[in-house]
Design a protein around this motif. Structure first.
Motif, PDB file in Angstrom:
ATOM      1  N   VAL A 123      -3.713  10.069  48.886  1.00 31.90           N
ATOM      2  CA  VAL A 123      -3.579  10.271  47.154  1.00 31.90           C
ATOM      3  C   VAL A 123      -1.968   9.270  47.160  1.00 31.90           C
ATOM      4  CG1 VAL A 123      -2.148  13.214  47.044  1.00 31.90           C
ATOM      5  CG2 VAL A 123      -3.181  11.667  44.904  1.00 31.90           C
ATOM      6  N   ASP A 124      -2.127   8.666  46.421  1.00 31.52           N
ATOM      7  CA  ASP A 124      -1.024   8.157  45.313  1.00 31.52           C
ATOM      8  C   ASP A 124      -0.135   8.641  44.160  1.00 31.52           C
ATOM      9  OD1 ASP A 124       0.885   6.769  44.832  1.00 31.52           O
ATOM     10  OD2 ASP A 124       0.165   5.087  44.370  1.00 31.52           O
ATOM     11  N   ALA A 125       0.439   9.886  44.017  1.00 28.55           N
ATOM     12  CA  ALA A 125       0.612  10.648  42.854  1.00 28.55           C
ATOM     13  C   ALA A 125       1.932  10.157  42.618  1.00 28.55           C
ATOM     14  CB  ALA A 125       1.430  11.928  43.422  1.00 28.55           C
ATOM     15  N   ASP A 126       2.367   8.665  42.476  1.00 27.50           N
ATOM     16  CA  ASP A 126       3.550   7.069  41.824  1.00 27.50           C
ATOM     17  C   ASP A 126       2.752   6.812  40.560  1.00 27.50           C
ATOM     18  OD1 ASP A 126       5.468   8.275  42.935  1.00 27.50           O
ATOM     19  OD2 ASP A 126       5.189   7.215  44.604  1.00 27.50           O
ATOM     20  N   LYS A 127       1.183   7.082  40.771  1.00 31.91           N
ATOM     21  CA  LYS A 127       0.379   6.324  39.753  1.00 31.91           C
ATOM     22  C   LYS A 127      -0.467   7.433  39.687  1.00 31.91           C
ATOM     23  CE  LYS A 127       0.039   1.462  41.886  1.00 31.91           C
ATOM     24  NZ  LYS A 127      -1.055   0.790  43.362  1.00 31.91           N
TER      25      LYS A 127
ATOM     26  N   LYS B  79       1.805   7.610  34.618  1.00 35.93           N
ATOM     27  CA  LYS B  79       1.046   6.041  33.830  1.00 35.93           C
ATOM     28  C   LYS B  79       0.624   5.676  32.807  1.00 35.93           C
ATOM     29  CE  LYS B  79       3.809   3.993  36.957  1.00 35.93           C
ATOM     30  NZ  LYS B  79       4.540   5.573  37.985  1.00 35.93           N
ATOM     31  N   ALA B  80      -0.127   6.821  32.614  1.00 35.02           N
ATOM     32  CA  ALA B  80      -1.067   7.129  31.267  1.00 35.02           C
ATOM     33  C   ALA B  80      -1.639   8.547  31.013  1.00 35.02           C
ATOM     34  CB  ALA B  80      -2.148   6.162  31.071  1.00 35.02           C
ATOM     35  N   VAL B  81      -2.102   8.459  29.588  1.00 37.50           N
ATOM     36  CA  VAL B  81      -2.200  10.373  28.910  1.00 37.50           C
ATOM     37  C   VAL B  81      -3.284   9.922  28.420  1.00 37.50           C
ATOM     38  CG1 VAL B  81      -2.065  11.940  27.798  1.00 37.50           C
ATOM     39  CG2 VAL B  81      -0.329  11.200  29.567  1.00 37.50           C
ATOM     40  N   ILE B  82      -4.512  10.850  28.500  1.00 41.18           N
ATOM     41  CA  ILE B  82      -6.308  10.616  28.000  1.00 41.18           C
ATOM     42  C   ILE B  82      -5.518  12.243  26.800  1.00 41.18           C
ATOM     43  CG2 ILE B  82      -8.292  11.011  27.484  1.00 41.18           C
ATOM     44  CD1 ILE B  82      -8.109   8.994  30.009  1.00 41.18           C
ATOM     45  N   ALA B  83      -5.739  12.087  25.788  1.00 37.95           N
ATOM     46  CA  ALA B  83      -5.850  13.875  24.903  1.00 37.95           C
ATOM     47  C   ALA B  83      -7.756  13.482  24.508  1.00 37.95           C
ATOM     48  CB  ALA B  83      -5.170  13.176  24.266  1.00 37.95           C
ATOM     49  N   PHE B  84      -7.947  14.430  24.661  1.00 33.98           N
ATOM     50  CA  PHE B  84      -9.392  14.610  23.568  1.00 33.98           C
ATOM     51  C   PHE B  84      -9.360  15.807  22.426  1.00 33.98           C
ATOM     52  CE2 PHE B  84     -11.145  12.673  27.821  1.00 33.98           C
ATOM     53  CZ  PHE B  84     -12.492  11.907  27.174  1.00 33.98           C
TER      54      PHE B  84
ATOM     55  N   LYS C 237      -4.504   1.281  37.750  1.00 33.59           N
ATOM     56  CA  LYS C 237      -5.119   0.316  39.015  1.00 33.59           C
ATOM     57  C   LYS C 237      -4.774  -1.212  38.726  1.00 33.59           C
ATOM     58  CE  LYS C 237      -9.308   2.996  41.090  1.00 33.59           C
ATOM     59  NZ  LYS C 237     -10.602   2.882  41.730  1.00 33.59           N
ATOM     60  N   GLU C 238      -4.133  -1.298  37.593  1.00 30.06           N
ATOM     61  CA  GLU C 238      -3.892  -2.731  36.740  1.00 30.06           C
ATOM     62  C   GLU C 238      -5.074  -3.969  37.388  1.00 30.06           C
ATOM     63  OE1 GLU C 238      -0.444  -3.369  40.285  1.00 30.06           O
ATOM     64  OE2 GLU C 238       0.533  -2.106  38.256  1.00 30.06           O
ATOM     65  N   ASP C 239      -6.170  -3.034  36.834  1.00 27.25           N
ATOM     66  CA  ASP C 239      -7.416  -4.250  36.982  1.00 27.25           C
ATOM     67  C   ASP C 239      -7.744  -4.966  35.727  1.00 27.25           C
ATOM     68  OD1 ASP C 239      -9.903  -5.890  36.430  1.00 27.25           O
ATOM     69  OD2 ASP C 239     -11.160  -3.456  37.547  1.00 27.25           O
TER      70      ASP C 239
ATOM     71  N   LEU D 209      -8.226   4.288  32.166  1.00 28.24           N
ATOM     72  CA  LEU D 209      -7.368   4.151  33.352  1.00 28.24           C
ATOM     73  C   LEU D 209      -7.611   3.350  34.612  1.00 28.24           C
ATOM     74  CD1 LEU D 209      -8.446   8.030  34.758  1.00 28.24           C
ATOM     75  CD2 LEU D 209      -6.402   7.179  33.163  1.00 28.24           C
ATOM     76  N   GLY D 210      -8.803   2.266  34.864  1.00 29.09           N
ATOM     77  CA  GLY D 210      -9.123   0.996  35.311  1.00 29.09           C
ATOM     78  C   GLY D 210      -7.355   0.065  34.858  1.00 29.09           C
ATOM     79  N   LYS D 211      -7.178  -0.176  33.675  1.00 28.59           N
ATOM     80  CA  LYS D 211      -6.358  -1.113  33.205  1.00 28.59           C
ATOM     81  C   LYS D 211      -4.659  -0.209  33.777  1.00 28.59           C
ATOM     82  CE  LYS D 211      -3.774  -2.828  28.933  1.00 28.59           C
ATOM     83  NZ  LYS D 211      -3.845  -3.747  29.157  1.00 28.59           N
ATOM     84  N   TYR D 212      -4.574   0.811  33.668  1.00 21.86           N
ATOM     85  CA  TYR D 212      -2.606   1.023  33.681  1.00 21.86           C
ATOM     86  C   TYR D 212      -2.587   1.479  35.493  1.00 21.86           C
ATOM     87  CZ  TYR D 212      -2.363  -0.052  29.215  1.00 21.86           C
ATOM     88  OH  TYR D 212      -1.949  -0.510  27.633  1.00 21.86           O
TER      89      TYR D 212
END
Length: 444
Positions: free
Chosen positions: A208-212, A268-273, A388-390, A383-386
């Motif tokens: 796991v990469d906790a920096d991402k 690097k990113a947050v999702i709030a439902f 994995k920088e896809d 999450l792919g954008k932020y």
């Protein structure tokens, strides 16, 4: 004739009851993907493992036992965490079940069926996998968004879902504990997963990469995620008599030293439902302006718990210094896009609650699996954008605001005409009832 009818009815009832039993054995699946699901909704190519870990956050304020005028009691706060991860196993490996999962009544335990294998051997990728932390509602548990956890793990993420002490179905304590501890639990689990990722002998070592990292929260988990993203609570909220006792919520107050140190550069990113709190004055414009992490909000336009116009939408509108999105399910209520499909056992009225726990999971307008598939699609893109920088994921987020305004214009070979404006990844006629607003950081 009456005897014949009675006998036929008895046979029919018995057969129906037996069928229900069979259905229950095959139901409670969390991994359903409908034929009309958008392009990014299906599971990825990786097999999935799952393990339960027990963490302890030492020397924390025991909010549930705070008494007026007395020294704040402290304790070692236990947190049970479910961890999903890419695994090396045969696709035919069984059983893939979650046993003893509590329902909303805190008494009924059920079995859920998914795709993860308990204690499977992890498989490492070319690089460690990004981390996603999931935080449930009040009350809830670590399995409430397990469909999303599995889906992400199959796409190359390590996902850690928290059982928040004092806030689960079978451990529902005072609300003040949830108000104080949500963002603190999220930060602690981030730290612990990073520690285990570098610990010899841990199954997470090198995995796991906790920096991402990203945080996904639902309802009160969304409340915590907004605070973790940078929006400290108001002074008024700290003083609510019905809230956290003895102003213990001040640890999350905007501008305080403690809250200033909470937002983490590893996230690097947050999702709030359906984040709760705006209608009750937990944030103001100044606090929301402190959010500087890309954030994706999900809401139902008929949410009567968190509120929509004066609640979730207001939070989105106040997020002016970060890239922000608001996905709205028209006419959906508080459960929009987040909870697992209602387990079969939840359809029965609970004597303890006085109502069927089904209502805790389902929506009166939208099909749960349909909403979950849409969420899986957009979470994958975001999450792919932020994380994995896809760059290819950007096109799934850059769509016209109102899906109903989209024009489907395809050639016979399947390519699209210049006038085609339908939401990318959605088949024709399948983006009904959705809107997606987007504001870039710094824009009005």
């Amino acid at each position: 004739m009456n005897k014949l009818l009675a006998a036929a009815f008895a046979v029919g009832f018995s057969a129906q009851f037996a069928l229900v039993g069979v259905t229950m054995a095959q139901d409670n699946r969390i991994d359903q993907v409908r034929p009309d699901a958008p392009e990014l909704a299906p599971y990825g190519e990786l097999e999935i493992g799952v393990r339960t870990i027990d963490l302890v956050n030492k020397d924390q304020v025991d909010i549930a036992k705070v008494e007026p005028g007395k020294e704040l009691p402290r304790y070692d706060r236990p947190l049970k965490v479910e961890v999903w991860y890419p695994a090396a196993l045969s696709p035919s490996a069984r059983p893939r079940i979650y046993e003893g999962v509590f329902l909303r009544d805190g008494e009924t335990q059920v079995t859920l069926y998914g795709r993860a294998l308990r204690d499977a051997e992890p498989i490492k990728g070319e690089e460690p996998y990004p981390l996603v932390i999931i935080s449930h509602g009040y009350p809830g548990n670590r399995f409430l968004l397990s469909h999303l956890a599995e889906n992400l793990a199959s796409k190359g993420y390590v996902v850690a879902a928290i059982d928040h002490t004092d806030s689960t179905y079978n451990d529902q304590g005072k609300f003040g504990s949830t108000l104080v501890n949500r963002p603190l639990d999220q930060k602690f689990v981030l730290n612990e997963i990073e520690r285990l990722g570098g610990e010899e002998g841990s199954f997470l070592n090198g995995l796991v990469d906790a920096d991402k990292a990203a945080i996904i929260g639902y309802s009160m988990g969304g409340y915590g995620a907004v605070i973790s993203a940078g929006a400290g609570v108001t002074e008024a909220a700290v003083g609510y008599e019905w809230g956290a006792p003895e102003k213990t919520l001040a640890v999350n107050q905007a501008g305080s030293e403690s809250h200033n140190g909470l937002p983490d550069e590893r996230v690097k990113a947050v999702i709030a439902f359906a984040p709760w709190g705006m209608e009750r004055g937990f944030w103001d414009e100044d606090a929301l302006a402190k959010i500087q992490k890309p954030i994706f909000y999900v809401a139902g336009s008929a949410d009567d718990v968190s509120g929509y116009e004066k609640g979730i939408k207001k939070i989105y509108e106040g997020t002016i210094n970060a890239d922000a999105w608001l996905l709205t399910f028209e006419n959906a209520n508080h459960n929009a896009g987040a909870p697992i499909p209602a387990p079969v056992e939840s359809w029965k009225k609970s004597e303890k609650l006085g109502w069927a726990p089904f209502d805790h999971y389902a929506d009166p307008v939208w099909d749960t699996v349909r909403m979950n598939n849409i969420s899986q699609h957009f979470v994958t893109a975001f999450l792919g954008k932020y994380l994995k920088e896809d760059e290819e994921m950007e096109a799934y987020l850059d769509v016209i605001p109102n899906a109903a305004d989209g024009v489907w214009a395809a050639n016979e070979d399947g390519t699209f005409k210049p006038e085609h404006t339908y939401w990318k990844g959605f088949a024709n006629r399948t983006a009904k009832g959705l809107t997606l607003s987007h504001r870039m950081a710094g824009s009005n």
